[in-house]
Design an enzyme around this catalytic site. Structure first.
Site, short mmCIF file in Angstrom:
data_model
loop_
_atom_site.label_atom_id
_atom_site.label_comp_id
_atom_site.label_asym_id
_atom_site.label_seq_id
_atom_site.Cartn_x
_atom_site.Cartn_y
_atom_site.Cartn_z
N LYS A 63 -11.17 0.36 -0.77
CA LYS A 63 -11.14 1.80 -0.93
C LYS A 63 -10.59 2.12 -2.31
O LYS A 63 -9.87 1.32 -2.90
CB LYS A 63 -10.31 2.46 0.17
CG LYS A 63 -9.00 1.81 0.53
CD LYS A 63 -8.41 2.49 1.76
CE LYS A 63 -7.16 1.79 2.27
NZ LYS A 63 -7.49 0.61 3.10
N ASP B 240 -0.69 1.64 -4.11
CA ASP B 240 -1.54 0.69 -4.84
C ASP B 240 -2.86 1.29 -5.30
O ASP B 240 -3.72 0.58 -5.79
CB ASP B 240 -1.79 -0.56 -4.00
CG ASP B 240 -2.63 -0.29 -2.76
OD1 ASP B 240 -2.59 0.84 -2.25
OD2 ASP B 240 -3.30 -1.22 -2.28
N ASP C 257 -5.38 2.83 -3.63
CA ASP C 257 -6.63 2.76 -2.86
C ASP C 257 -6.83 3.96 -1.93
O ASP C 257 -7.90 4.10 -1.35
CB ASP C 257 -6.74 1.44 -2.10
CG ASP C 257 -5.65 1.24 -1.06
OD1 ASP C 257 -4.75 2.09 -0.95
OD2 ASP C 257 -5.69 0.22 -0.34
N ARG C 258 -5.83 4.80 -1.78
CA ARG C 258 -5.96 5.97 -0.91
C ARG C 258 -5.94 7.25 -1.73
O ARG C 258 -5.50 7.26 -2.88
CB ARG C 258 -4.85 6.00 0.14
CG ARG C 258 -4.83 4.77 1.01
CD ARG C 258 -3.79 4.87 2.11
NE ARG C 258 -3.77 3.66 2.91
CZ ARG C 258 -3.52 3.61 4.21
NH1 ARG C 258 -3.27 4.72 4.87
NH2 ARG C 258 -3.54 2.47 4.87
N SER D 62 0.81 -1.21 0.00
CA SER D 62 0.00 0.00 0.00
C SER D 62 0.84 1.27 0.00
O SER D 62 1.58 1.53 -0.93
CB SER D 62 -0.98 -0.02 1.18
OG SER D 62 -1.90 1.04 1.09
N HIS D 63 0.74 2.06 1.05
CA HIS D 63 1.41 3.36 1.13
C HIS D 63 2.82 3.25 1.68
O HIS D 63 3.51 4.26 1.80
CB HIS D 63 0.59 4.28 2.03
CG HIS D 63 0.34 3.70 3.39
ND1 HIS D 63 -0.46 2.60 3.57
CD2 HIS D 63 0.79 4.05 4.61
CE1 HIS D 63 -0.50 2.31 4.86
NE2 HIS D 63 0.26 3.16 5.51
N ASP E 38 -1.95 6.74 -3.55
CA ASP E 38 -0.83 6.06 -2.91
C ASP E 38 -0.26 4.93 -3.76
O ASP E 38 -0.57 4.81 -4.95
CB ASP E 38 -1.26 5.53 -1.54
CG ASP E 38 -2.20 4.33 -1.65
OD1 ASP E 38 -2.98 4.29 -2.62
OD2 ASP E 38 -2.16 3.45 -0.77
#
Length: 543
Positions: free
Chosen positions: A376, A279, A281-282, A113-114, A277
């Protein structure tokens, strides 16, 4: 092509968290580590024989090699088909959509992710179920149990699959379909927001900066914002995915997205700014000289979602994670819809979405989404914001001012103390937990405690219960402090302190957040004894 049963033994440290398993890249590259976890995942979901899986990731270092290993293991375990994003790439929301669109049996998403990427940074792997959402706690518990008893894993030997060529390939009896990672997702977005309206907005001179942070949403943003919606070339910056995210930190917040923040607070700032971010999703939303907290963004989207085609019939309800500010609760009350408070972790929203109890959901860590997928979705949030801006003709600042005037302002901030010694972090939480039942009525600095507890959640859909989900201290006057240990790091512990203060006085709706939150911050630090126990005198990141 020979199939091999490779003898192995259980490896410590393979317990998945709220978003799968995250470790240092070097750990994932150790002999048998990835293979053990993949086999445990296959075994934990009841095997993959005859099943169809979606596979892709955010392109961070080791993504391509890991995809090849997973494909050979899927083949050896009898999978019928794997659908893979070209180059092994898929944003997390696009992977969720692809699982649902193709009615796959699940998917493996390669991402941390982030978190930063690279040989010395982080890597991650998670399984998403047939609904497109992260595995439930019951599934992750079974996966973890399998990691502890594993004696061998199955893998096919042979050459790597060419992931660059669209079309169908064969690996023994398994079909591998390489797909455009952007096309299906872009088509979905056209069914949700008003593309002609947004295109007209850009044609009228509206300006925007989207910072893809050298991560996976670059290709998606170039295609959708610039090619399909007509935003000028150059609207998307840092749009080429990089294995180490341009040696940056792909976390869309004011600290790590400094390039965007400098632009949005500069003399010639665009009308609108956003970032996503690692991937995809944010998201982070910024107006000209106006940063929007994720909590406020969720509230604003809830208030105006009816302006987009997909939500014109209204919302079934909304959900937020417990640490997220209560701004959306106030909007939900005004709309007459339900508002659910869940633990942190997107999987908790999945049951509510599947049951039709909510349409929108979000969490304070820059995640917002809706019932179009079970993750998300950063770019979706940006497009919904653009739809609202196009329909209202107002600026970001004006929209936020209207929201606060109507519902009050929940001043909000998160303080992250990163890489804290785990024993010290747990000692601090344990000591505070013991004090919670005795805090009601206590005067701490300028604040008086109204009540305090440890959050637990009873799922209204399946009746499952999740304990130990964060310590809550509610103060008189609409203030709140929440303490949690984050599950997204790969070393040490991250203590997150969430601060909130409701203000309804029209004269104080534009005050500085740090001023409005000072009293609740000081009270929380005094109650927790954080500095004395951990030795930390200041947070590493404030958002």
């Amino acid at each position: 092509m020979p199939m091999q049963n490779v003898r192995t033994t259980p490896i410590e440290g393979q317990k998945p968290g709220t978003s799968g398993l995250r470790k240092k890249t070097a750990v994932f590259r150790r002999p048998h580590f990835l293979e053990n976890y993949v086999q445990a995942t296959f075994d934990g979901i009841g095997g993959v024989e005859g099943k169809t899986l979606v596979i892709g990731g955010d392109g961070r270092f080791f993504n391509d090699a890991a995809v090849q290993i997973i494909l050979r293991m899927a083949c050896a375990n009898g999978a019928a088909k794997c659908i893979v994003g070209r180059g092994g790439l898929l944003s997390t929301p696009a992977a969720s959509h692809l699982i649902r669109l193709r009615k796959a049996d699940g998917g493996l998403i390669l991402s941390a992710s982030h978190n930063p990427g690279g040989p010395d940074a982080d890597f991650g792997l998670k399984f998403n179920g047939p609904n497109g959402g992260p595995a439930t706690e019951a599934v992750t518990d079974r996966i973890f149990a399998c990691t502890q008893t594993l004696t061998f894993y199955k893998i096919a030997a042979g050459e790597d699959v060419d992931l660059a060529q669209l079309g169908t390939h064969k690996l023994e009896g398994m079909t591998i379909e390489i797909v455009d990672p952007v096309a299906d997702y872009a088509a979905l977005m056209q069914t949700i927001v008003d593309f002609p309206k947004i295109k007209a907005l850009f044609a009228g001179g509206f300006t925007m900066c989207f910072d893809a942070m050298h991560a996976i949403t670059g290709p998606y943003a170039h295609t959708i914002l610039e090619d399909m919606l007509g935003a000028p070339k150059g609207t998307v910056i840092n749009g080429q995915p990089s294995p180490d995210f341009g040696k940056g930190h792909p976390d869309p917040n004011p600290i790590w997205a400094k390039t965007l923040m400098d632009k949005m607070y500069g003399a010639d700032a665009p009308d609108f700014g956003a970032a996503s971010d690692g991937d995809g999703d944010r998201n982070m939303i910024v107006g000209r000289g106006a940063y929007v907290t994720p909590s406020d963004s969720l509230a604003l989207l809830t208030a105006h979602a009816h302006l987009a085609p997909a939500y014109r019939g209204g919302l079934a309800g909304v959900a937020r994670s417990m640490p997220t500010s209560r701004a959306v609760d106030r909007v939900a009350t005004s709309l007459g819809i339900g508002c659910f408070e869940t633990p942190t972790g997107w999987k908790f929203f999945g049951n509510l979405l599947d049951a039709g109890k909510v349409t929108l959901c979000g969490e304070e860590s820059a995640g917002t989404g809706s019932d179009h997928v079970r993750e998300k979705d950063g770019l979706w949030a940006v497009l919904l914001w653009l739809n609202i801006l196009a329909e209202t003709g107002k600026s970001v600042s004006d929209l936020m001012a209207d929201l606060w005037a109507a519902h009050g302002r929940c001043y909000y901030s998160r303080l992250d103390y990163e890489d804290v010694d785990s024993d010290k972090a747990n000692s601090m939480i344990d000591a505070l937990r013991v004090r919670l039942p005795m805090l009601a009525g206590a005067r701490i600095g300028a604040m008086t405690v109204e009540n305090a507890d440890e959050f637990s959640y009873l799922d209204p859909v399946d009746g499952s219960k999740s304990m130990g989900q964060g310590l809550r201290i509610v103060f008189e006057g609409g203030a709140r402090a929440v303490f949690r240990l984050s599950g997204t790091g790969t070393q040490g512990a991250t203590i997150r302190l969430y601060l909130e203060q409701l203000e309804t006085d029209p004269a104080r709706l534009q005050d500085a957040p740090e001023d409005m939150l000072r009293n609740v911050r000081d009270a929380a630090l005094e109650l927790s004894d954080l500095t004395a126990i951990t030795g930390r005198t200041a947070p590493d990141v404030i958002t």
